[in-house]
Motif scaffolding. Structure first.
Motif, mmCIF file in Angstrom:
data_model
loop_
_atom_site.group_PDB
_atom_site.id
_atom_site.type_symbol
_atom_site.label_atom_id
_atom_site.label_comp_id
_atom_site.label_asym_id
_atom_site.label_seq_id
_atom_site.Cartn_x
_atom_site.Cartn_y
_atom_site.Cartn_z
ATOM 1 N N ARG A 3 0.826 -1.196 0.000
ATOM 2 C CA ARG A 3 0.000 0.000 0.000
ATOM 3 C C ARG A 3 0.868 1.257 0.000
ATOM 4 O O ARG A 3 1.931 1.293 0.592
ATOM 5 C CB ARG A 3 -0.859 0.040 1.253
ATOM 6 C CG ARG A 3 -2.137 -0.722 1.146
ATOM 7 C CD ARG A 3 -3.115 0.194 0.439
ATOM 8 N NE ARG A 3 -4.492 -0.012 0.752
ATOM 9 C CZ ARG A 3 -5.276 -0.835 0.124
ATOM 10 N NH1 ARG A 3 -4.805 -1.631 -0.778
ATOM 11 N NH2 ARG A 3 -6.542 -0.877 0.401
ATOM 12 N N THR A 4 0.374 2.298 -0.645
ATOM 13 C CA THR A 4 1.065 3.574 -0.683
ATOM 14 C C THR A 4 0.922 4.263 0.660
ATOM 15 O O THR A 4 -0.183 4.510 1.117
ATOM 16 C CB THR A 4 0.456 4.473 -1.773
ATOM 17 O OG1 THR A 4 0.545 3.785 -2.995
ATOM 18 C CG2 THR A 4 1.162 5.788 -1.868
ATOM 19 N N ILE A 13 0.359 9.384 5.425
ATOM 20 C CA ILE A 13 -0.625 9.630 4.372
ATOM 21 C C ILE A 13 -0.726 8.340 3.572
ATOM 22 O O ILE A 13 0.279 7.828 3.078
ATOM 23 C CB ILE A 13 -0.185 10.779 3.451
ATOM 24 C CG1 ILE A 13 -0.024 12.061 4.257
ATOM 25 C CG2 ILE A 13 -1.176 10.949 2.306
ATOM 26 C CD1 ILE A 13 0.670 13.170 3.494
ATOM 27 N N ARG A 14 -1.936 7.827 3.447
ATOM 28 C CA ARG A 14 -2.146 6.579 2.716
ATOM 29 C C ARG A 14 -3.158 6.829 1.598
ATOM 30 O O ARG A 14 -4.217 7.403 1.839
ATOM 31 C CB ARG A 14 -2.664 5.505 3.664
ATOM 32 C CG ARG A 14 -2.845 4.162 2.990
ATOM 33 C CD ARG A 14 -3.219 3.120 3.971
ATOM 34 N NE ARG A 14 -2.094 2.962 4.896
ATOM 35 C CZ ARG A 14 -2.057 2.072 5.864
ATOM 36 N NH1 ARG A 14 -3.066 1.282 6.061
ATOM 37 N NH2 ARG A 14 -1.009 1.978 6.646
ATOM 38 N N ILE A 15 -2.830 6.411 0.383
ATOM 39 C CA ILE A 15 -3.726 6.564 -0.766
ATOM 40 C C ILE A 15 -4.309 5.196 -1.094
ATOM 41 O O ILE A 15 -3.575 4.262 -1.426
ATOM 42 C CB ILE A 15 -2.978 7.129 -1.988
ATOM 43 C CG1 ILE A 15 -2.388 8.494 -1.657
ATOM 44 C CG2 ILE A 15 -3.919 7.238 -3.189
ATOM 45 C CD1 ILE A 15 -1.479 9.050 -2.722
ATOM 46 N N ALA A 16 -5.614 5.077 -1.003
ATOM 47 C CA ALA A 16 -6.296 3.811 -1.275
ATOM 48 C C ALA A 16 -6.285 3.501 -2.769
ATOM 49 O O ALA A 16 -6.297 4.413 -3.609
ATOM 50 C CB ALA A 16 -7.737 3.868 -0.767
ATOM 51 N N VAL A 62 -1.157 -0.845 -6.886
ATOM 52 C CA VAL A 62 -0.446 0.281 -6.294
ATOM 53 C C VAL A 62 0.665 -0.242 -5.399
ATOM 54 O O VAL A 62 0.426 -1.057 -4.514
ATOM 55 C CB VAL A 62 -1.401 1.179 -5.485
ATOM 56 C CG1 VAL A 62 -0.647 2.349 -4.878
ATOM 57 C CG2 VAL A 62 -2.530 1.681 -6.365
ATOM 58 N N GLY A 63 1.874 0.221 -5.664
ATOM 59 C CA GLY A 63 3.019 -0.129 -4.837
ATOM 60 C C GLY A 63 3.364 1.008 -3.898
ATOM 61 O O GLY A 63 2.563 1.908 -3.664
ATOM 62 N N GLU A 64 4.560 0.981 -3.378
ATOM 63 C CA GLU A 64 4.985 2.003 -2.433
ATOM 64 C C GLU A 64 5.120 3.370 -3.101
ATOM 65 O O GLU A 64 4.709 4.385 -2.556
ATOM 66 C CB GLU A 64 6.320 1.595 -1.810
ATOM 67 C CG GLU A 64 6.618 2.313 -0.526
ATOM 68 C CD GLU A 64 7.811 1.713 0.182
ATOM 69 O OE1 GLU A 64 8.709 2.493 0.541
ATOM 70 O OE2 GLU A 64 7.852 0.491 0.355
ATOM 71 N N MET A 99 -1.924 14.013 -9.289
ATOM 72 C CA MET A 99 -2.793 14.041 -8.119
ATOM 73 C C MET A 99 -2.297 13.185 -6.961
ATOM 74 O O MET A 99 -2.633 13.464 -5.811
ATOM 75 C CB MET A 99 -4.205 13.621 -8.511
ATOM 76 C CG MET A 99 -4.881 14.636 -9.423
ATOM 77 S SD MET A 99 -6.561 14.197 -9.824
ATOM 78 C CE MET A 99 -7.368 14.596 -8.280
ATOM 79 N N THR A 100 -1.507 12.145 -7.254
ATOM 80 C CA THR A 100 -1.094 11.236 -6.176
ATOM 81 C C THR A 100 0.400 11.271 -5.881
ATOM 82 O O THR A 100 0.819 10.833 -4.822
ATOM 83 C CB THR A 100 -1.458 9.779 -6.508
ATOM 84 O OG1 THR A 100 -0.691 9.338 -7.632
ATOM 85 C CG2 THR A 100 -2.946 9.623 -6.766
#
Length: 128
Positions: A3-4, A13-16, A62-64, A99-100
């Protein structure tokens, strides 16, 4: 892939994955020549129940610090498929990266159908 998550002095901060798929889906649907996103029968049932699935037709890994994206599209009849697919790749890569902050390693476009819809008509098309 993991997960990021980004650590800051105030926390993490984590992006789903769903956020990345929604950004990619919206970016792809804005490209001229894209008739629809194809999400299979499950998303059709969800939409009939009144819930809009903005990540429909998008699969992400999605990776790191990076992501790979698969997009399943229906193209409008009359548009050159390679050109529309290239524009989708460019637009999705740009939107997700901006955006990410993730690096987009691949945007794989799968054309699963052609829409024969004309302005004001009901959908007539073929999905394979």
């Amino acid at each position: 892939m993991e997960r990021t998550e980004t650590a800051t002095e105030l926390g993490s901060i984590r992006i789903a994955d769903e956020v990345v798929s929604i950004i990619a889906g919206l970016a792809a649907s804005e490209v001229e020549g894209v008739a629809a996103m194809s999400g299979g029968w499950g998303t059709g049932i969800v939409e009939m129940l009144g819930k809009k699935n903005l990540g429909k037709g998008v699969k992400v890994e999605v990776g790191e610090k990076e992501t790979a994206i698969d997009i399943y599209l229906v193209i409008e009849f009359g548009f050159p498929i390679p050109r529309v697919a290239q524009k989708v790749q460019d637009q999705v890569k740009s939107a997700v990266e901006n955006m990410t902050g993730l690096k987009v390693t691949a945007v794989n476009v799968h054309v699963v159908g052609v829409s024969m819809k004309k302005a004001g008509e009901k959908e007539e098309g073929f999905e394979g």
